[in-house]
Design a protein around this motif. Structure first.
Motif, PDB file in Angstrom:
ATOM      1  N   LEU A 231       0.825  -1.209   0.000  1.00 36.97           N
ATOM      2  CA  LEU A 231       0.000   0.000   0.000  1.00 36.97           C
ATOM      3  C   LEU A 231       0.857   1.256   0.000  1.00 36.97           C
ATOM      4  CD1 LEU A 231      -2.827   1.259   0.102  1.00 36.97           C
ATOM      5  CD2 LEU A 231      -2.697   1.105   2.610  1.00 36.97           C
ATOM      6  N   ILE A 232       1.940   1.273   0.770  1.00 38.05           N
ATOM      7  CA  ILE A 232       2.794   2.470   0.804  1.00 38.05           C
ATOM      8  C   ILE A 232       3.408   2.718  -0.574  1.00 38.05           C
ATOM      9  CG2 ILE A 232       4.990   1.469   1.582  1.00 38.05           C
ATOM     10  CD1 ILE A 232       5.305   3.887   3.441  1.00 38.05           C
ATOM     11  N   MET A 233       3.731   1.631  -1.279  1.00 35.32           N
ATOM     12  CA  MET A 233       4.274   1.806  -2.631  1.00 35.32           C
ATOM     13  C   MET A 233       3.217   2.375  -3.574  1.00 35.32           C
ATOM     14  SD  MET A 233       7.013  -1.248  -3.217  1.00 35.32           S
ATOM     15  CE  MET A 233       6.489  -2.588  -2.173  1.00 35.32           C
ATOM     16  N   LEU A 234       1.976   1.947  -3.415  1.00 32.96           N
ATOM     17  CA  LEU A 234       0.895   2.480  -4.241  1.00 32.96           C
ATOM     18  C   LEU A 234       0.594   3.940  -3.900  1.00 32.96           C
ATOM     19  CD1 LEU A 234      -1.596  -0.532  -4.191  1.00 32.96           C
ATOM     20  CD2 LEU A 234      -0.381   0.343  -6.192  1.00 32.96           C
ATOM     21  N   VAL A 235       0.478   4.232  -2.623  1.00 34.12           N
ATOM     22  CA  VAL A 235       0.127   5.583  -2.177  1.00 34.12           C
ATOM     23  C   VAL A 235       1.188   6.594  -2.600  1.00 34.12           C
ATOM     24  CG1 VAL A 235      -0.183   7.023  -0.117  1.00 34.12           C
ATOM     25  CG2 VAL A 235      -1.311   4.821  -0.267  1.00 34.12           C
ATOM     26  N   PHE A 236       2.441   6.213  -2.466  1.00 33.78           N
ATOM     27  CA  PHE A 236       3.527   7.117  -2.835  1.00 33.78           C
ATOM     28  C   PHE A 236       3.922   6.975  -4.304  1.00 33.78           C
ATOM     29  CE2 PHE A 236       3.896   7.444   1.719  1.00 33.78           C
ATOM     30  CZ  PHE A 236       4.320   8.747   1.916  1.00 33.78           C
ATOM     31  N   ASP A 237       3.182   6.129  -5.043  1.00 35.28           N
ATOM     32  CA  ASP A 237       3.405   5.918  -6.475  1.00 35.28           C
ATOM     33  C   ASP A 237       4.862   5.549  -6.768  1.00 35.28           C
ATOM     34  OD1 ASP A 237       2.487   5.647  -9.047  1.00 35.28           O
ATOM     35  OD2 ASP A 237       2.719   7.770  -9.566  1.00 35.28           O
ATOM     36  N   LEU A 238       5.368   4.586  -5.986  1.00 35.46           N
ATOM     37  CA  LEU A 238       6.741   4.127  -6.148  1.00 35.46           C
ATOM     38  C   LEU A 238       6.800   3.042  -7.209  1.00 35.46           C
ATOM     39  CD1 LEU A 238       7.689   3.915  -2.361  1.00 35.46           C
ATOM     40  CD2 LEU A 238       8.334   5.705  -3.985  1.00 35.46           C
ATOM     41  N   ASP A 239       7.825   3.078  -8.001  1.00 40.85           N
ATOM     42  CA  ASP A 239       8.000   2.119  -9.091  1.00 40.85           C
ATOM     43  C   ASP A 239       8.332   0.746  -8.522  1.00 40.85           C
ATOM     44  OD1 ASP A 239       8.490   0.812 -11.464  1.00 40.85           O
ATOM     45  OD2 ASP A 239      10.403   1.820 -11.839  1.00 40.85           O
ATOM     46  N   GLU A 240       7.399  -0.176  -8.726  1.00 42.82           N
ATOM     47  CA  GLU A 240       7.604  -1.525  -8.199  1.00 42.82           C
ATOM     48  C   GLU A 240       8.518  -2.362  -9.091  1.00 42.82           C
ATOM     49  OE1 GLU A 240       3.808  -3.280  -6.862  1.00 42.82           O
ATOM     50  OE2 GLU A 240       3.022  -1.337  -7.480  1.00 42.82           O
ATOM     51  N   SER A 241       8.472  -2.109 -10.387  1.00 41.98           N
ATOM     52  CA  SER A 241       9.227  -2.951 -11.314  1.00 41.98           C
ATOM     53  C   SER A 241      10.734  -2.797 -11.130  1.00 41.98           C
ATOM     54  CB  SER A 241       8.834  -2.648 -12.760  1.00 41.98           C
ATOM     55  OG  SER A 241       9.134  -1.301 -13.076  1.00 41.98           O
TER      56      SER A 241
END
Length: 194
Positions: free
Chosen positions: A43-53
């Protein structure tokens, strides 16, 4: 969850063995909280729009503890003026404080057995001293019902985090602006189970 009470520990009341049921209850508690931690990380990666790839999100959050991740999400919601989402994260943080006591005992203390007089209470030893008592260390005796309530809370919170992640992913690229409706549909709170 019960409040901790300081009293003298009776070593003669300690059965230095634990049952398979004790182990299963402790394992479920740890696994449930790991599920919640993983969900909050995503969720923190989604909320902060962090690049997961690229892995930059996981590199940035690294070994950040669960409470800090949830607090960072709340701070972002406060910053962008999303009061509903910030309030929901505050509820989650408050509930996590209440229910994480059992998880922390299993994760950070040595299991030393169970109480003979109350076999559903598992005893944990810590290297933490009793304040003002030289040569005395904390021992916690936690009942199965508290572990069960803690695991139940973590599982329920994980489901809500997962629902929030799905809504986030379905909302498209403009996540910061679309989040208020998501925050209003997923609410965290203390689950009373006892």
């Amino acid at each position: 969850m019960s409040a901790a009470k300081i009293k003298t520990f009776d070593v003669d009341d300690l059965d230095r063995s634990i049952t398979d049921n004790d182990r299963l209850i402790m394992a479920e508690t740890i696994l449930a909280w790991a599920d919640l931690d993983t969900g909050i990380s995503r969720l923190i990666m989604l909320v902060f729009d962090l690049d997961e790839s690229s892995g930059s999100g996981s590199i940035l959050i690294g070994n950040m503890d669960l409470k800090t991740k949830a607090e960072k999400i709340k701070v972002l919601y406060d910053h962008i003026g999303n009061k509903a989402a910030a309030t929901n994260m505050s509820k989650l943080i408050t509930a996590m404080k209440e229910y994480s006591f059992c998880r922390n005992a299993v994760a950070h203390r040595k299991v030393i057995g169970r109480m003979t007089s109350d076999p559903t209470r598992i005893a944990f030893l810590s290297a933490k001293h009793v304040k003002g008592e030289v040569g005395k260390y904390e021992i916690l005796a936690i009942d199965h019902s508290e572990f069960i309530a803690s695991a139940k809370f973590a599982r329920a919170a994980s489901v809500k985090v997962h629902e929030l992640m799905i809504k986030f992913e379905d909302s498209g690229d403009d996540r910061a602006n679309s989040e208020p409706s998501v925050a209003q549909t997923v609410s965290f709170g203390v689950v009373k189970t006892m």
